[in-house]
Write a protein that holds these residues in place. Structure first.
Motif, mmCIF file in Angstrom:
data_model
loop_
_atom_site.group_PDB
_atom_site.id
_atom_site.type_symbol
_atom_site.label_atom_id
_atom_site.label_comp_id
_atom_site.label_asym_id
_atom_site.label_seq_id
_atom_site.Cartn_x
_atom_site.Cartn_y
_atom_site.Cartn_z
ATOM 1 N N LEU A 248 0.791 -1.231 0.000
ATOM 2 C CA LEU A 248 0.000 0.000 0.000
ATOM 3 C C LEU A 248 0.822 1.279 0.000
ATOM 4 O O LEU A 248 0.407 2.289 -0.550
ATOM 5 C CB LEU A 248 -0.909 0.051 1.237
ATOM 6 N N VAL A 249 1.963 1.237 0.651
ATOM 7 C CA VAL A 249 2.562 2.514 0.993
ATOM 8 C C VAL A 249 3.436 3.128 -0.085
ATOM 9 O O VAL A 249 3.124 4.162 -0.653
ATOM 10 C CB VAL A 249 3.335 2.415 2.315
ATOM 11 N N THR A 250 4.522 2.497 -0.399
ATOM 12 C CA THR A 250 5.508 3.173 -1.226
ATOM 13 C C THR A 250 5.397 2.751 -2.674
ATOM 14 O O THR A 250 5.449 1.583 -2.997
ATOM 15 C CB THR A 250 6.926 2.868 -0.712
ATOM 16 N N ARG A 251 5.250 3.725 -3.520
ATOM 17 C CA ARG A 251 5.099 3.404 -4.942
ATOM 18 C C ARG A 251 5.360 4.666 -5.750
ATOM 19 O O ARG A 251 5.320 5.770 -5.252
ATOM 20 C CB ARG A 251 3.687 2.891 -5.192
ATOM 21 N N PHE A 252 5.629 4.473 -7.050
ATOM 22 C CA PHE A 252 5.840 5.623 -7.924
ATOM 23 C C PHE A 252 4.523 6.116 -8.509
ATOM 24 O O PHE A 252 4.311 7.295 -8.642
ATOM 25 C CB PHE A 252 6.819 5.277 -9.049
ATOM 26 N N ASP A 253 3.643 5.179 -8.890
ATOM 27 C CA ASP A 253 2.446 5.623 -9.592
ATOM 28 C C ASP A 253 1.332 5.992 -8.615
ATOM 29 O O ASP A 253 1.471 5.845 -7.399
ATOM 30 C CB ASP A 253 1.982 4.580 -10.615
ATOM 31 N N MET A 254 0.233 6.514 -9.142
ATOM 32 C CA MET A 254 -0.875 6.949 -8.293
ATOM 33 C C MET A 254 -2.152 6.195 -8.648
ATOM 34 O O MET A 254 -3.248 6.709 -8.517
ATOM 35 C CB MET A 254 -1.075 8.462 -8.441
ATOM 36 N N GLN B 152 -4.191 3.108 11.526
ATOM 37 C CA GLN B 152 -3.729 3.737 10.284
ATOM 38 C C GLN B 152 -3.861 2.762 9.114
ATOM 39 O O GLN B 152 -4.274 3.136 8.016
ATOM 40 C CB GLN B 152 -2.273 4.175 10.448
ATOM 41 N N VAL C 10 3.638 9.795 5.271
ATOM 42 C CA VAL C 10 3.223 8.546 4.638
ATOM 43 C C VAL C 10 1.842 8.749 4.039
ATOM 44 O O VAL C 10 0.920 9.196 4.704
ATOM 45 C CB VAL C 10 3.179 7.405 5.680
ATOM 46 N N GLN C 11 1.711 8.468 2.739
ATOM 47 C CA GLN C 11 0.442 8.659 2.058
ATOM 48 C C GLN C 11 -0.203 7.303 1.856
ATOM 49 O O GLN C 11 0.247 6.517 1.040
ATOM 50 C CB GLN C 11 0.661 9.334 0.706
ATOM 51 N N LYS D 47 -3.247 10.375 -3.605
ATOM 52 C CA LYS D 47 -2.203 11.353 -3.284
ATOM 53 C C LYS D 47 -0.844 10.786 -3.661
ATOM 54 O O LYS D 47 -0.624 9.581 -3.551
ATOM 55 C CB LYS D 47 -2.232 11.681 -1.785
ATOM 56 N N PRO D 48 0.090 11.631 -4.091
ATOM 57 C CA PRO D 48 1.407 11.105 -4.465
ATOM 58 C C PRO D 48 2.144 10.535 -3.256
ATOM 59 O O PRO D 48 1.958 10.984 -2.127
ATOM 60 C CB PRO D 48 2.127 12.327 -5.033
ATOM 61 N N SER D 49 2.983 9.552 -3.514
ATOM 62 C CA SER D 49 3.753 8.888 -2.464
ATOM 63 C C SER D 49 4.686 9.838 -1.751
ATOM 64 O O SER D 49 5.175 10.798 -2.348
ATOM 65 C CB SER D 49 4.629 7.791 -3.074
ATOM 66 N N LEU E 183 8.121 11.375 -3.486
ATOM 67 C CA LEU E 183 8.023 11.619 -4.931
ATOM 68 C C LEU E 183 8.209 13.109 -5.241
ATOM 69 O O LEU E 183 7.783 13.963 -4.474
ATOM 70 C CB LEU E 183 6.649 11.157 -5.411
#
Lengths: 457, 457
Positions: free
Chosen positions: A162-168, A217, B80-81, B86-88, B91
């Motif tokens: 869920l958390v870290t990624r490049f795309d949206m 969270q 943390v998103q 919302k963008p990571s 980013l």
């Protein structure tokens, strides 16, 4: 009721496939074919074990599943791994085996670092959550899932996804070959098979996580993801007559938030004339992949069947998928349920998308081959939509061949008439998938192990 | 020395491209073509601004760069998103623009959520770190980089790239279209262009992070990643005569840690006969992408040139890349330096890999088109390897056309003889790239802004 020879042999084979670790049953090996070198078929694969696990739960052998869940949880890395030669925090192994060292048994895990092509097992952690929830449903042993280490394990898997990624996008991003189709087949990015498992794992996690401060969270994050993911899949992955009409006339190069053709799909890349002929008016299905200018129109069985089972598709869509299977029976079922993916990539598509993979030649293995293990998913999906006759029919087809052919891993050919070219015999999930389908037909109550009701929207 | 008309116009255009925010210069717009609708060409793209920024640094206009770095740092999400809309965290935006609201100026960022095809800007955060280091080298203003917010910004970018992932490769995993080639072109997974920027960003971060307790884990992580990444690129991405011979005879389906053909590349997928003819004995280059059963043998300019500049390639390899450019001048330079990627995808390859993208038709735009902005990278790489004559020659080729053609964004055709079909004129990075190349030739000392010495192994 007397047990028939085919079921008798199946139970026997399943029993023999159990792996023991320091005296306790902890999993099942992939295959026990005496005629082919084991390679890694002597290991317990997480994704393969799911079929065995579900049948164990049905039959009151929850101890094997419990042991498996505990063993694999211990293999999951718990600390932030900044060394790229170590698996990421939260990842579950593709497989493990029991090794002897100085007369003592040890577990050795493979996170894809030993596998052919070094492929990542992104599906393993998703299956693990789905299986944990099935265990809880079967045993009511919520205490196991509520144990601190299990709660942490779930949180770590979700963090990874869920958390870290490049795309949206709401979908989870994976590298090529990250699921059951663990060879290059165009399943990089946002393949449906992974998204369906991801959705089921999110639904399962929502049930399993204790609503406390530590989890809040993550629980919020799950609920924040479920609806966009559902909408994306139901709207943008969906293909039927109406939708084909929309895509056929898509505008392209739309800039801005209001774009209808969000992924800038070029109409010429979609095989409309083939699809217009193939997709019946009453049928439809979810496309295999979606990304920038990419819509993979192949039918993938796991993604579509697990979408029905987890209510990722709505009721109408679920029926349309089953209609498609019924009306395109010769293509999707043929002589063995069922095609992992249809149609096969041929010629230039095969060359470019698989990288000339001879194991995935057209109508073989992952590329248009047929996998008996899918019988349980087909049965569960049909049962859920009250269309047991479809499952009965498919089981009858499978029974004509499985015993006779010694439970092959997969079948080849456009109509699944050939035993897979490099297929193992006595493949455990072929055996378990058959037994599970039989149990799901005999007692629809077992569906609750994997089923999720439509309640999100 | 009197300034020539071409340089005079270039300086004027660059000055006019500057974007002001509340009175301060903060970036440059992508293009100022009066004859084509702006779409998003009126924005400041992070990757486009790098060329302008470097020339500003050379010319003592560090204030623009400083403002840009501060503005974009503020746009970077810091928490943390868990909401996928919302963008990571970490980013950097693809672009931003200044908007008026109630008479007040505001910055609006685009993280790919407005872009055509909704593509992610994975390269932006890497360029940001590289540019911050260039600013420090130029100004000696280490205080800016050492400010808490900048140290945090760097850590967040590195966390995004280093920590959470499914695979166990040293490369960073990105979705399709995540770099300058922001349309589908087979650049998903582990494309070279991104890996070269990733390596340079790691090297830059190692210089910029203060060795304190807060940073120590990240500094360790950088050093833990640099060598495996370097080895992977130098060994497994590298293509020359010797390496082609090895790949040609690769064993396949190797299981286990000792596998030589780690990615299970099938020999038939490599165009050996074309490559054997095209790659000169004295030449070589880094392949465009590497993944399971995937080796993309196209030549990508950014990945190869930035690899030389950052010493990701060793000295012999760097010379071999420049030899290739010299000996295949007609293919890679032609009438305008230089090809972004060579050769173009044609026919089935174009259909399947780009999804029938008409903008990326063969020998146009990203797909075999030529981009004048690359002139500065070519000049820097040539300068670094003491082969200035190569850069002189390329600059002379560019000068024949740029002024006359009004600084186009890109050129089309196998020999770059056509102004790009949808090319903007007065494209800022075409202007800046040319000026920067001239400065790098005039004073090799400027190379230090982007150069990294080979010191890792």
């Amino acid at each position: 009721m007397s047990i028939r020879p085919i079921e008798e042999e199946a139970w026997e084979l399943l029993e023999k496939s159990i792996i023991y670790y320091r005296g306790s049953p902890v999993g099942t090996i992939a295959a026990r074919d005496p005629d082919i070198a084991a390679l890694n078929y002597d290991q317990c694969f997480v994704r393969d074990f799911v079929s065995s696990a579900l049948i164990f739960l049905v039959k009151g052998r929850a101890d094997v599943v419990r042991n498996f869940l505990q063993i694999t949880l211990k293999l999951q890395p718990k600390t932030v791994q900044l060394d790229c030669s170590k698996p990421s925090r939260g990842l579950m192994p593709a497989s493990f085996k029991v090794e002897l060292f100085n007369g003592q048994e040890y577990i050795k895990a493979d996170f894809g670092d030993h596998a052919i092509g070094r492929v990542a097992p992104a599906d393993a952690c998703l299956w693990w959550i789905i299986l944990l929830r099935a265990y809880v449903v079967a045993t009511q042993d919520l205490d196991l899932a509520h144990r601190d280490d299990f709660q942490e394990g779930i949180r770590l898997i979700l963090t990874l996804c869920l958390v870290t990624r490049f795309d949206m996008y709401p979908m989870v991003l994976v590298p090529d070959g990250a699921s059951m189709i663990d060879r290059r087949m165009g399943l990089y990015g946002h393949p449906l098979d992974i998204q369906s498992l991801f959705y089921a794992a999110l639904r399962a996690s929502a049930e399993l996580l204790i609503p406390n401060q530590e989890n809040q969270q993550m629980i919020d994050a799950i609920h924040c993801r479920l609806v966009p993911l559902l909408k994306q899949i139901r709207e943008n992955y969906w293909l039927d007559s109406d939708r084909l009409n929309v895509i056929y006339r898509f505008q392209v190069e739309e800039y801005g938030e209001e774009a209808l053709n969000q992924f800038n799909i070029f109409s010429d890349s979609i095989p409309f004339y083939r699809l217009a002929k193939w997709v019946p008016e009453a049928g439809g299905y979810l496309a295999g992949n979606l990304g920038p200018s990419q819509m993979d129109c192949r039918f993938f069985a796991i993604g579509n069947l697990m979408a029905i089972i987890s209510s990722l598709t709505n009721e109408e869509q679920s029926h349309k998928i089953l209609n498609l299977i019924e009306l395109r029976w010769g293509d999707l079922i043929g002589h063995m349920p069922m095609k992992l993916c249809y149609p096969a990539l041929e010629d230039a598509d095969w060359r470019i998308v698989t990288g000339c993979d001879p194991k995935n030649r057209p109508w073989s293995y992952h590329n248009g081959g047929s996998w008996p293990v899918l019988l349980w998913m087909l049965t569960a999906a049909a049962r859920k939509m009250s269309r047991a006759e479809l499952a009965h029919h498919a089981i009858a087809v499978a029974e004509r061949r499985l015993l006779l052919d010694h439970w092959p891993e997969y079948y080849d050919g456009p109509d699944a008439r050939l035993i897979g070219k490099e297929s193992r015999r006595y493949q455990t999930w072929t055996v378990a998938g058959y037994l599970l389908a039989k149990e799901l037909i005999a007692n629809p109550d077992h569906l609750k192990l994997v089923n999720f009701e439509d309640e999100v929207i």
